[in-house]
Write a protein that holds these residues in place. Sequence first.
Motif, PDB file in Angstrom:
ATOM      1  N   VAL A   1      -4.604  -2.065  -1.481  1.00 49.31           N
ATOM      2  CA  VAL A   1      -5.621  -2.271  -0.443  1.00 49.31           C
ATOM      3  C   VAL A   1      -6.142  -3.701  -0.487  1.00 49.31           C
ATOM      4  O   VAL A   1      -6.423  -4.309   0.553  1.00 49.31           O
ATOM      5  CB  VAL A   1      -6.773  -1.254  -0.613  1.00 49.31           C
ATOM      6  CG1 VAL A   1      -7.999  -1.667   0.197  1.00 49.31           C
ATOM      7  CG2 VAL A   1      -6.320   0.135  -0.175  1.00 49.31           C
TER       8      VAL A   1
ATOM      9  N   LEU B   1     -13.145  -0.964  -0.276  1.00 47.72           N
ATOM     10  CA  LEU B   1     -12.619  -0.988   1.096  1.00 47.72           C
ATOM     11  C   LEU B   1     -13.414  -1.954   1.975  1.00 47.72           C
ATOM     12  O   LEU B   1     -12.839  -2.717   2.769  1.00 47.72           O
ATOM     13  CB  LEU B   1     -12.649   0.418   1.698  1.00 47.72           C
ATOM     14  CG  LEU B   1     -11.666   1.430   1.101  1.00 47.72           C
ATOM     15  CD1 LEU B   1     -11.909   2.812   1.706  1.00 47.72           C
ATOM     16  CD2 LEU B   1     -10.225   1.001   1.330  1.00 47.72           C
TER      17      LEU B   1
ATOM     18  N   THR C   1      -2.984   2.234  -5.536  1.00 46.90           N
ATOM     19  CA  THR C   1      -3.260   2.256  -4.101  1.00 46.90           C
ATOM     20  C   THR C   1      -4.337   1.248  -3.735  1.00 46.90           C
ATOM     21  O   THR C   1      -4.217   0.512  -2.742  1.00 46.90           O
ATOM     22  CB  THR C   1      -3.699   3.670  -3.670  1.00 46.90           C
ATOM     23  OG1 THR C   1      -2.661   4.595  -3.994  1.00 46.90           O
ATOM     24  CG2 THR C   1      -3.960   3.708  -2.174  1.00 46.90           C
ATOM     25  N   LEU C   2      -5.390   1.164  -4.534  1.00 48.10           N
ATOM     26  CA  LEU C   2      -6.480   0.244  -4.208  1.00 48.10           C
ATOM     27  C   LEU C   2      -6.120  -1.208  -4.505  1.00 48.10           C
ATOM     28  O   LEU C   2      -6.610  -2.121  -3.828  1.00 48.10           O
ATOM     29  CB  LEU C   2      -7.754   0.654  -4.944  1.00 48.10           C
ATOM     30  CG  LEU C   2      -8.482   1.839  -4.308  1.00 48.10           C
ATOM     31  CD1 LEU C   2      -9.656   2.274  -5.160  1.00 48.10           C
ATOM     32  CD2 LEU C   2      -8.960   1.501  -2.897  1.00 48.10           C
TER      33      LEU C   2
ATOM     34  N   LEU D   1       0.841  -1.198   0.000  1.00 45.19           N
ATOM     35  CA  LEU D   1       0.000   0.000   0.000  1.00 45.19           C
ATOM     36  C   LEU D   1       0.873   1.244   0.000  1.00 45.19           C
ATOM     37  O   LEU D   1       0.677   2.167  -0.805  1.00 45.19           O
ATOM     38  CB  LEU D   1      -0.930  -0.015   1.219  1.00 45.19           C
ATOM     39  CG  LEU D   1      -1.793   1.231   1.426  1.00 45.19           C
ATOM     40  CD1 LEU D   1      -2.706   1.453   0.233  1.00 45.19           C
ATOM     41  CD2 LEU D   1      -2.607   1.105   2.712  1.00 45.19           C
TER      42      LEU D   1
END
Length: 453
Positions: A396, A250, A392-393, A98
């Motif tokens: 995640v 998320l 970034t995701l 991340l």
Amino acid sequence: MTTIALDRPISDDTLGHPKGLWVLAGTEIWDRVSFYGMQALLVLYMVGALLLPGRIEHIAGFSVFRRAIEAVTGPLSVQALATQIFGLYIGMVTLTPLLGGILGDRWLGRRRAIVIGALLMTAGHFCMAFDQSFLAALALIVLGCGFLRGNVAPQIGDLYDREDRRRDTAFQIYGAVINFGAFIAPIITGALGAAWGWHVGFGFAGFGMLIGLVVYLSGQRLLPPERPRGPRAPRAALSAGDGRIIGFLLVLAPVVALFWVAQSQVWNTYNLWARDHVELNLGGFQVPVPWLQSLDGLAPFLLVPPVLALWRFQSKHGREPDEFAKCAIGCFIFAGATLILAASQFVVDGAGRTPIFMAVLFHLTSNLGWVYFAPTVTALYSRLAPARVNATLIAVSQIAVTLGSLTSGRLGALYERLPVSEFWALHAASAALGGVLMLAFGLYVRRRARSLA
């Protein structure tokens, strides 16, 4: 709205995919050779040597580190401490991408971040050659994995347009190729460790990572061009619907983690189970425990082609499962495989040990579940995540592995307290629950959030 146009690297396709895919997969082969080679030895090394009296006192900073862990868990036996350290280590390895993805996206650039990661991992593996630098070695490998893995998968995504149907297949191919590295690593490091000692096996892992770096640098012209970065770089703006997608991804991460609770235990306590319960003597030859881990690299390599053929057949007839259904199927298959371990105590020879074919059957079945689940989750996040926060995701999504690894580390302490059947049935239940929830999320997407699909 500001948009970013990325030119694709100019190259002929190989087997229907950009050549850059094979460069990135070739890099990750050697990443996994180094990483899984060490992983196959780590718990056995800690339990059988490093954490025993006469060795543990030499590890720089270990007394403080142990007190910090036991302040949370309470006093731990050597075996429980080893599984806890392993869980923390794998958890951090899957969390740092991340940070690596953010740094690669915004400041360093993906190529520079990958080079930094490879160098840090190399240094970490070489530090494993000394007892004193054990904790420093783990820290270097954790940071290196963050930089490298946080930026390789997004580069694969950049090779394809967002609606290119080859994207899902590309992640399957990528997963199969890198798992070939995971196949050969435990065989080599297990043999080196058995013949010349633990540190020789760890040293080989360091040289493997150096080879991966050479492969990556030699294929630079075939990779996607770097995105503009820095505070003044043009960035794709988030639309109103992007916030909803980000929130959805998320919330999905803890559901994904339920699969990784069971999978992470296969990297962790499973080695102790194999050592304690499996008949590893075959005609006078003692099979090294890490060799069983090599099946986790070979099985996906063998299973991906028929699985992809099945999906193509289903697609032609309008029956191919969507991404959520594939993930659910993977969870259910993995849960069934874990029940094989739960039943192992009832299938024993005259010496009370489980025949090795039970372990082989487990690996083949569990990896069929992995093929359905793991690459599909990565492709799902890559497809849905907005361009501005794509790397970034994707990172995640790896936080789910972190949650699973940390949980498996805690559950590993139960190995000494529970019967084998109950210990593995607990992990089967976790994977099965993940499958049920993935089906529920898929139903929600189809009925009420079609804009996400």
